[in-house]
Design a protein around this motif. Structure first.
Motif, PDB file in Angstrom:
ATOM      1  N   LEU A   6       0.836  -1.201   0.000  1.00  0.00           N
ATOM      2  CA  LEU A   6       0.000   0.000   0.000  1.00  0.00           C
ATOM      3  C   LEU A   6       0.872   1.252   0.000  1.00  0.00           C
ATOM      4  O   LEU A   6       1.835   1.344   0.755  1.00  0.00           O
ATOM      5  N   ARG A   8       1.122   5.635  -0.072  1.00  0.00           N
ATOM      6  CA  ARG A   8       0.525   6.951   0.107  1.00  0.00           C
ATOM      7  C   ARG A   8       1.121   7.853  -0.955  1.00  0.00           C
ATOM      8  O   ARG A   8       2.337   7.987  -1.059  1.00  0.00           O
ATOM      9  N   SER A  61       0.346   5.212  10.328  1.00  0.00           N
ATOM     10  CA  SER A  61      -0.153   5.075   8.960  1.00  0.00           C
ATOM     11  C   SER A  61      -0.601   3.639   8.694  1.00  0.00           C
ATOM     12  O   SER A  61      -0.164   2.707   9.376  1.00  0.00           O
ATOM     13  N   SER A  62      -1.449   3.471   7.670  1.00  0.00           N
ATOM     14  CA  SER A  62      -1.861   2.103   7.325  1.00  0.00           C
ATOM     15  C   SER A  62      -1.209   1.634   6.022  1.00  0.00           C
ATOM     16  O   SER A  62      -1.595   0.622   5.463  1.00  0.00           O
ATOM     17  N   VAL A  63      -0.215   2.388   5.552  1.00  0.00           N
ATOM     18  CA  VAL A  63       0.455   2.002   4.300  1.00  0.00           C
ATOM     19  C   VAL A  63       1.878   1.504   4.559  1.00  0.00           C
ATOM     20  O   VAL A  63       2.355   1.522   5.696  1.00  0.00           O
ATOM     21  N   TYR A  66       5.664   5.612   1.501  1.00  0.00           N
ATOM     22  CA  TYR A  66       5.302   7.017   1.277  1.00  0.00           C
ATOM     23  C   TYR A  66       6.024   7.456  -0.001  1.00  0.00           C
ATOM     24  O   TYR A  66       7.256   7.429  -0.059  1.00  0.00           O
ATOM     25  N   SER A  93      -6.661   6.443   8.489  1.00  0.00           N
ATOM     26  CA  SER A  93      -7.096   5.941   7.188  1.00  0.00           C
ATOM     27  C   SER A  93      -6.203   6.547   6.106  1.00  0.00           C
ATOM     28  O   SER A  93      -5.533   7.558   6.339  1.00  0.00           O
ATOM     29  N   LEU A  94      -6.225   5.951   4.936  1.00  0.00           N
ATOM     30  CA  LEU A  94      -5.439   6.495   3.811  1.00  0.00           C
ATOM     31  C   LEU A  94      -5.897   7.923   3.504  1.00  0.00           C
ATOM     32  O   LEU A  94      -5.083   8.800   3.211  1.00  0.00           O
ATOM     33  N   ASP A  97      -4.417  10.248   5.997  1.00  0.00           N
ATOM     34  CA  ASP A  97      -2.985  10.288   5.700  1.00  0.00           C
ATOM     35  C   ASP A  97      -2.691  11.245   4.542  1.00  0.00           C
ATOM     36  O   ASP A  97      -1.819  12.110   4.621  1.00  0.00           O
ATOM     37  N   GLU A  98      -3.462  11.088   3.460  1.00  0.00           N
ATOM     38  CA  GLU A  98      -3.181  11.902   2.261  1.00  0.00           C
ATOM     39  C   GLU A  98      -3.690  13.332   2.392  1.00  0.00           C
ATOM     40  O   GLU A  98      -3.184  14.232   1.736  1.00  0.00           O
TER      41      GLU A  98
END
Length: 267
Positions: A6, A8, A61-63, A66, A93-94, A97-98
């Motif tokens: 995953l 970001r 983060s969930s990713v 980056y 959440s994504l 995050d973004e």
């Protein structure tokens, strides 16, 4: 379990910062990044304040990756697992995050400063919520063991005073002269308190002047981590290297954001 990686995206590239550089804070932040030694740095913790979501703790983060305009940065899943195990963190959440810029603004600098060792380090992004003083202390204690390791670098994201009607902040000490001088005086008062490495004095300063320092909680966490290490006999000093304002406020219609760059040295 899928093995999908995953990512970001660099969601603020092209708007908050462009190919040609950072308009307001760039040259100021560079003073701090100049202190980074890529030959010993293996892990970079980036603590940034939450601007968009209410958060009373810290979030991870969930990713896995980056993205930056330079190259991709890998999140340290081993450290993330250690932090997650404490039960002190939420997952962002994504989308959160973004949407958030406070960590992302440091990623191109991180990538640039570490370019010569780009496959040899990981990052540990942490979104810091509106922590109580006791929570700042708890998180400070938790991060202190990582701060003690010379191969870890801590980056704390913050602006200084946001002044003007659009920021609903208009503190003015006329004895300092023009408004921008009053802002500078207020900021430098806070900066010298940070240099004293005293979390309680910093909290008191914020309660007294309500200076709109967006990264006050990440700064509070760092100061508490330092306090914890000093108790164990570790000798440290912090000094600010640069200060700048986006414009010079002279009347009530004006607005500005202040920037400061500093470095913590462990002796």
């Amino acid at each position: 379990m899928s093995n999908r990686v995953l990512c970001r995206e660099a969601s603020h590239a092209g708007s908050w910062y462009t190919a040609s550089g950072y308009t307001y804070c760039g040259s100021c932040a560079a003073h701090a990044y100049k202190q980074v030694d890529p030959s010993i740095t293996r892990r970079i913790f980036i603590l940034g304040p939450s601007h968009h979501v209410p958060l009373s703790r810290c979030a991870l983060s969930s990713v896995d990756i980056y993205r930056t305009p330079l190259y991709d940065l890998r999140i340290d899943q081993k450290v993330y697992a250690e932090l997650w195990k404490t039960g002190m963190f939420e997952r962002m959440s994504l989308q959160t995050d973004e949407d958030e810029h406070s960590i992302e603004m440091h990623l191109p600098y991180t990538a640039k400063a570490m370019e010569s060792h780009k496959d040899e380090f990981t990052i540990v992004p942490v979104l810091v919520g509106a922590l109580s003083e006791s929570k700042e202390q708890e998180f400070g204690k938790l991060f202190s063991k990582y701060l003690a390791d010379p191969s870890n670098l801590f980056v704390v994201s913050s602006d200084f005073c946001h002044w003007g009607q659009r920021f609903r902040y208009s503190y003015y000490d006329e004895s300092q002269g023009e408004i921008y001088r009053s802002i500078e005086h207020l900021d430098k008062m806070g900066m010298s308190i940070i240099e004293q490495l005293d979390p309680v004095s910093f909290s008191n300063y914020l309660k007294k002047y309500h200076n709109t320092i967006c990264g006050r909680h990440p700064i509070g966490v760092l100061l508490n981590a330092i306090t914890e290490l000093q108790k164990n006999g570790m000798n440290m000093s912090f000094s600010f290297l640069n200060y700048a304002q986006s414009s010079q406020c002279r009347n009530w219609q004006d607005s500005s954001v202040s920037y400061a760059a500093g470095a913590l040295m462990v002796h």
